[in-house]
Design a protein around this motif. Structure first.
Motif, PDB file in Angstrom:
ATOM      1  N   UNK A 111       3.532  -2.725 -14.943  1.00  0.00           N
ATOM      2  CA  UNK A 111       2.022  -3.137 -15.129  1.00  0.00           C
ATOM      3  C   UNK A 111       1.877  -1.595 -15.886  1.00  0.00           C
ATOM      4  N   UNK A 112       0.000  -1.553 -16.455  1.00  0.00           N
ATOM      5  CA  UNK A 112       0.018  -0.272 -16.567  1.00  0.00           C
ATOM      6  C   UNK A 112      -1.098   1.058 -16.215  1.00  0.00           C
ATOM      7  N   UNK A 113      -0.004   1.330 -14.941  1.00  0.00           N
ATOM      8  CA  UNK A 113      -0.661   2.065 -14.061  1.00  0.00           C
ATOM      9  C   UNK A 113       0.610   2.526 -13.623  1.00  0.00           C
ATOM     10  N   UNK A 114       0.436   4.239 -12.933  1.00  0.00           N
ATOM     11  CA  UNK A 114       1.081   4.602 -12.380  1.00  0.00           C
ATOM     12  C   UNK A 114       0.952   4.749 -10.810  1.00  0.00           C
ATOM     13  N   UNK A 115       1.685   4.237  -9.774  1.00  0.00           N
ATOM     14  CA  UNK A 115       1.862   4.096  -8.362  1.00  0.00           C
ATOM     15  C   UNK A 115       2.101   4.350  -8.366  1.00  0.00           C
ATOM     16  N   UNK A 116       0.850   5.062  -6.886  1.00  0.00           N
ATOM     17  CA  UNK A 116       1.144   6.169  -5.929  1.00  0.00           C
ATOM     18  C   UNK A 116       0.580   5.839  -5.464  1.00  0.00           C
ATOM     19  N   UNK A 117       0.407   4.729  -4.417  1.00  0.00           N
ATOM     20  CA  UNK A 117       0.234   4.143  -2.461  1.00  0.00           C
ATOM     21  C   UNK A 117       1.615   3.031  -3.096  1.00  0.00           C
ATOM     22  N   UNK A 118       1.376   2.696  -1.812  1.00  0.00           N
ATOM     23  CA  UNK A 118       1.767   0.969  -0.827  1.00  0.00           C
ATOM     24  C   UNK A 118       0.954   0.372  -1.710  1.00  0.00           C
ATOM     25  N   UNK A 119       1.516  -0.916  -1.964  1.00  0.00           N
ATOM     26  CA  UNK A 119       1.062  -1.861  -2.018  1.00  0.00           C
ATOM     27  C   UNK A 119       1.193  -3.610  -1.658  1.00  0.00           C
ATOM     28  N   UNK A 120       1.131  -3.767  -0.664  1.00  0.00           N
ATOM     29  CA  UNK A 120       1.491  -4.836  -0.018  1.00  0.00           C
ATOM     30  C   UNK A 120       1.662  -6.359  -0.802  1.00  0.00           C
ATOM     31  N   UNK A 121       1.359  -6.363  -1.742  1.00  0.00           N
ATOM     32  CA  UNK A 121       1.547  -7.668  -2.650  1.00  0.00           C
ATOM     33  C   UNK A 121       3.275  -6.897  -3.543  1.00  0.00           C
ATOM     34  N   UNK A 122       2.970  -5.757  -3.703  1.00  0.00           N
ATOM     35  CA  UNK A 122       4.446  -5.308  -3.943  1.00  0.00           C
ATOM     36  C   UNK A 122       5.985  -5.267  -2.860  1.00  0.00           C
TER      37      UNK A 122
END
Length: 186
Positions: A111-122
């Motif tokens: 994705x075009x974002x830097x992941x910095x927190x939990x995401x239930x979908x992932x």
């Protein structure tokens, strides 16, 4: 070079091009899916590779992972065209929902974002690592009928300290990657 192995990585800080073995050509794509798509297309036209290998850094969601991992499948974690299609689904192009390398490994969410927190979908989609380029590379490779492989060096835990850990670890996977490339043939 023609008919060799094309290594695509986002940044020169991730991989030293001087270490590439004979038959390998390294191209830097820049960050994100758009930059990567453009660079991948240009590299395919110029190099005519038989195999594309993506090397890059990644944040981990699977706490058991560390070091260098091979990716088997990639999805777009930021494809969200609701209500036309569920998150992760490309409207009117279901063949693009999940791309596979045909190798054993882990699932990457691009994705075009830097992941910095939990995401239930992932978590619900069993995504092991996150990056910003692989889906674009895999899609272009698929469209040009070129096999692909991907290796990700785990730099961070995809949390609120991810940017600090990524910065500190961005160059630390090179040795592992070049060792993994020994014996790889197109």
């Amino acid at each position: 070079m023609s008919d060799g192995i094309l290594v695509l990585t986002a940044l020169d800080s991730e991989l030293d091009v001087e270490r590439a073995p004979k038959g390998f050509r390294v191209v830097f794509t820049g960050v994100g899916k758009i930059n990567t798509t453009i660079a991948t297309l240009a590299a395919i036209v110029a190099e005519k590779p038989k195999l594309i290998v993506n090397y890059g850094t990644a944040g981990k969601l699977n706490s058991a992972l560390h070091g260098l991992v091979e990716i088997s499948d990639v999805i777009q974690r930021d494809m969200n065209a609701e209500p036309l299609a569920p998150r992760g689904t490309t409207p009117y192009s279901p063949e693009l929902d999940r791309l596979t390398s045909g190798r054993d490994g882990f699932i990457c969410g691009t994705g075009d974002s830097f992941v910095t927190s939990a995401d239930p979908w992932l978590v619900a989609n069993k995504v092991d690592v996150v990056d910003m380029e692989l889906f674009a590379i895999a899609q272009v490779a698929l469209r040009h009928d070129i096999p692909w492989r991907a290796f990700k060096f785990i730099t961070d835990d995809a949390n609120d300290a991810a940017h600090e850990h990524w910065t500190a670890n961005v160059a630390n996977g090179q040795d592992l990657f070049w060792d993994a490339m020994k014996g790889v043939r197109a």
